[in-house]
Motif scaffolding. Structure first.
Motif, PDB file in Angstrom:
ATOM      1  N   ILE A  10      34.031  32.204  37.869  1.00  0.00           N
ATOM      2  CA  ILE A  10      34.738  30.997  37.432  1.00  0.00           C
ATOM      3  C   ILE A  10      35.819  31.389  36.425  1.00  0.00           C
ATOM      4  O   ILE A  10      36.967  30.999  36.567  1.00  0.00           O
ATOM      5  N   ALA A  11      35.426  32.171  35.401  1.00  0.00           N
ATOM      6  CA  ALA A  11      36.396  32.572  34.371  1.00  0.00           C
ATOM      7  C   ALA A  11      35.883  33.777  33.606  1.00  0.00           C
ATOM      8  O   ALA A  11      34.681  33.991  33.502  1.00  0.00           O
ATOM      9  N   GLU A  12      36.828  34.565  33.104  1.00  0.00           N
ATOM     10  CA  GLU A  12      36.513  35.620  32.156  1.00  0.00           C
ATOM     11  C   GLU A  12      37.543  35.532  31.043  1.00  0.00           C
ATOM     12  O   GLU A  12      38.743  35.474  31.303  1.00  0.00           O
ATOM     13  N   HIS A  13      37.050  35.517  29.827  1.00  0.00           N
ATOM     14  CA  HIS A  13      37.939  35.386  28.684  1.00  0.00           C
ATOM     15  C   HIS A  13      38.212  36.755  28.063  1.00  0.00           C
ATOM     16  O   HIS A  13      37.446  37.703  28.250  1.00  0.00           O
ATOM     17  N   ALA A  14      39.294  36.845  27.325  1.00  0.00           N
ATOM     18  CA  ALA A  14      39.696  38.117  26.724  1.00  0.00           C
ATOM     19  C   ALA A  14      38.625  38.692  25.804  1.00  0.00           C
ATOM     20  O   ALA A  14      38.553  39.903  25.614  1.00  0.00           O
ATOM     21  N   ASP A  15      37.771  37.833  25.242  1.00  0.00           N
ATOM     22  CA  ASP A  15      36.725  38.321  24.341  1.00  0.00           C
ATOM     23  C   ASP A  15      35.481  38.814  25.086  1.00  0.00           C
ATOM     24  O   ASP A  15      34.471  39.154  24.484  1.00  0.00           O
ATOM     25  N   GLY A  16      35.525  38.839  26.438  1.00  0.00           N
ATOM     26  CA  GLY A  16      34.413  39.349  27.229  1.00  0.00           C
ATOM     27  C   GLY A  16      33.425  38.286  27.679  1.00  0.00           C
ATOM     28  O   GLY A  16      32.473  38.588  28.393  1.00  0.00           O
ATOM     29  N   ILE A  17      33.620  37.024  27.294  1.00  0.00           N
ATOM     30  CA  ILE A  17      32.713  35.965  27.731  1.00  0.00           C
ATOM     31  C   ILE A  17      33.050  35.600  29.172  1.00  0.00           C
ATOM     32  O   ILE A  17      34.212  35.423  29.531  1.00  0.00           O
ATOM     33  N   THR A  18      31.994  35.516  30.004  1.00  0.00           N
ATOM     34  CA  THR A  18      32.176  35.264  31.424  1.00  0.00           C
ATOM     35  C   THR A  18      31.398  34.023  31.863  1.00  0.00           C
ATOM     36  O   THR A  18      30.373  33.687  31.280  1.00  0.00           O
ATOM     37  N   LEU A  19      31.894  33.371  32.909  1.00  0.00           N
ATOM     38  CA  LEU A  19      31.238  32.213  33.506  1.00  0.00           C
ATOM     39  C   LEU A  19      31.217  32.414  35.013  1.00  0.00           C
ATOM     40  O   LEU A  19      32.199  32.873  35.591  1.00  0.00           O
TER      41      LEU A  19
ATOM     42  N   MET B 117      49.959  44.112  34.339  1.00  0.00           N
ATOM     43  CA  MET B 117      49.277  43.718  35.545  1.00  0.00           C
ATOM     44  C   MET B 117      47.968  44.488  35.702  1.00  0.00           C
ATOM     45  O   MET B 117      46.977  43.947  36.147  1.00  0.00           O
ATOM     46  N   ARG B 118      47.947  45.762  35.315  1.00  0.00           N
ATOM     47  CA  ARG B 118      46.732  46.568  35.429  1.00  0.00           C
ATOM     48  C   ARG B 118      45.597  45.939  34.633  1.00  0.00           C
ATOM     49  O   ARG B 118      44.473  45.863  35.114  1.00  0.00           O
ATOM     50  N   THR B 119      45.886  45.444  33.424  1.00  0.00           N
ATOM     51  CA  THR B 119      44.848  44.834  32.598  1.00  0.00           C
ATOM     52  C   THR B 119      44.284  43.596  33.265  1.00  0.00           C
ATOM     53  O   THR B 119      43.080  43.405  33.304  1.00  0.00           O
ATOM     54  N   ARG B 120      45.122  42.748  33.827  1.00  0.00           N
ATOM     55  CA  ARG B 120      44.643  41.530  34.491  1.00  0.00           C
ATOM     56  C   ARG B 120      43.748  41.880  35.675  1.00  0.00           C
ATOM     57  O   ARG B 120      42.689  41.313  35.845  1.00  0.00           O
ATOM     58  N   LYS B 121      44.184  42.833  36.510  1.00  0.00           N
ATOM     59  CA  LYS B 121      43.376  43.226  37.662  1.00  0.00           C
ATOM     60  C   LYS B 121      42.055  43.825  37.204  1.00  0.00           C
ATOM     61  O   LYS B 121      41.017  43.554  37.783  1.00  0.00           O
ATOM     62  N   MET B 122      42.069  44.651  36.164  1.00  0.00           N
ATOM     63  CA  MET B 122      40.838  45.249  35.668  1.00  0.00           C
ATOM     64  C   MET B 122      39.924  44.171  35.108  1.00  0.00           C
ATOM     65  O   MET B 122      38.726  44.190  35.339  1.00  0.00           O
ATOM     66  N   ASN B 123      40.482  43.196  34.373  1.00  0.00           N
ATOM     67  CA  ASN B 123      39.663  42.109  33.844  1.00  0.00           C
ATOM     68  C   ASN B 123      38.992  41.346  34.971  1.00  0.00           C
ATOM     69  O   ASN B 123      37.827  40.985  34.870  1.00  0.00           O
ATOM     70  N   LEU B 124      39.716  41.082  36.062  1.00  0.00           N
ATOM     71  CA  LEU B 124      39.116  40.377  37.188  1.00  0.00           C
ATOM     72  C   LEU B 124      38.010  41.210  37.818  1.00  0.00           C
ATOM     73  O   LEU B 124      36.960  40.689  38.178  1.00  0.00           O
ATOM     74  N   ALA B 125      38.236  42.512  37.926  1.00  0.00           N
ATOM     75  CA  ALA B 125      37.192  43.382  38.481  1.00  0.00           C
ATOM     76  C   ALA B 125      35.978  43.393  37.570  1.00  0.00           C
ATOM     77  O   ALA B 125      34.842  43.313  38.022  1.00  0.00           O
ATOM     78  N   LEU B 126      36.201  43.469  36.275  1.00  0.00           N
ATOM     79  CA  LEU B 126      35.090  43.481  35.334  1.00  0.00           C
ATOM     80  C   LEU B 126      34.362  42.151  35.359  1.00  0.00           C
ATOM     81  O   LEU B 126      33.146  42.096  35.308  1.00  0.00           O
ATOM     82  N   PHE B 127      35.108  41.061  35.462  1.00  0.00           N
ATOM     83  CA  PHE B 127      34.470  39.753  35.510  1.00  0.00           C
ATOM     84  C   PHE B 127      33.645  39.617  36.767  1.00  0.00           C
ATOM     85  O   PHE B 127      32.521  39.162  36.741  1.00  0.00           O
TER      86      PHE B 127
ATOM     87  N   GLY C 269      27.780  34.662  30.018  1.00  0.00           N
ATOM     88  CA  GLY C 269      27.372  35.878  29.338  1.00  0.00           C
ATOM     89  C   GLY C 269      28.537  36.648  28.763  1.00  0.00           C
ATOM     90  O   GLY C 269      29.644  36.126  28.628  1.00  0.00           O
ATOM     91  N   THR C 270      28.254  37.895  28.443  1.00  0.00           N
ATOM     92  CA  THR C 270      29.262  38.783  27.889  1.00  0.00           C
ATOM     93  C   THR C 270      29.273  40.094  28.655  1.00  0.00           C
ATOM     94  O   THR C 270      28.268  40.509  29.227  1.00  0.00           O
ATOM     95  N   SER C 271      30.426  40.725  28.672  1.00  0.00           N
ATOM     96  CA  SER C 271      30.563  42.043  29.271  1.00  0.00           C
ATOM     97  C   SER C 271      31.139  42.993  28.223  1.00  0.00           C
ATOM     98  O   SER C 271      31.930  42.592  27.369  1.00  0.00           O
TER      99      SER C 271
END
Length: 160
Positions: free
Chosen positions: A141-150, A1-11, A36-38
């Motif tokens: 809109i979305a953030e993918h595991a590879d760092g690509i964001t929309l 769960m921590r990874t998902r929340k962090m990914n959303l914060a990063l996105f 883009g990418t993060s």
């Protein structure tokens, strides 16, 4: 769960570079999408179980009108987000610069809060962006595991 929340914060942080203000019910002076990418630059533990994460973003901007200010521009951003022990966003702040195809530049300041769109404000610019007063919000809109964001942005000029 921590990874998902962090990914959303990063996105959420990654979308700050695009422009947007107003709810969807309010007409925007400019609107469009970002892609883009993060990349996480560093993560540091802080006191009280908090974590600071520094992130670099590279973003492309496409406006709905396919022309005018911001269309076809690129942005580079640096942001730091603070997360709690569970990985949820506490707050985040950063700065971006954008360069459009004609070679004009604008700078924005960004602020992030939990469960809220990313707020941004144009702070300075050159050429057509000189003296521009604009602010807005960006929605993820979305953030993918590879760092690509929309993301989706809308922005309005600030008038006195």
């Amino acid at each position: 769960m921590r990874t998902r929340k962090m990914n959303l914060a990063l996105f959420g942080a990654s979308l700050i570079f695009s422009l947007s203000w107003a709810s969807s019910a309010v007409a925007a002076d400019t609107a469009g999408f970002t892609s883009g990418t993060s990349k996480v630059l560093s993560t540091m533990p802080l006191k009280n179980g908090l974590t600071a994460t520094r992130i670099h973003y590279q973003v492309g901007v496409v406006t709905d009108t396919q022309e005018g200010m911001f269309h076809g521009a690129t942005q580079q951003c640096l942001a730091t987000v603070i997360s709690d022990a569970e990985g949820a966003l506490v707050e985040g702040h950063g700065a971006c610069d954008g360069i459009d195809p004609e070679g004009d530049v604008w700078w924005i300041a960004i602020d992030m809060a939990p469960n809220a769109p990313i707020r941004w404000t144009v702070t300075a610019g050159t050429g057509k962006y000189e003296g521009l007063a604009m602010s807005g919000v960006t929605n993820a809109i979305a953030e993918h595991a590879d760092g690509i964001t929309l993301g989706r942005f809308e922005g309005n000029f600030v008038t006195d």
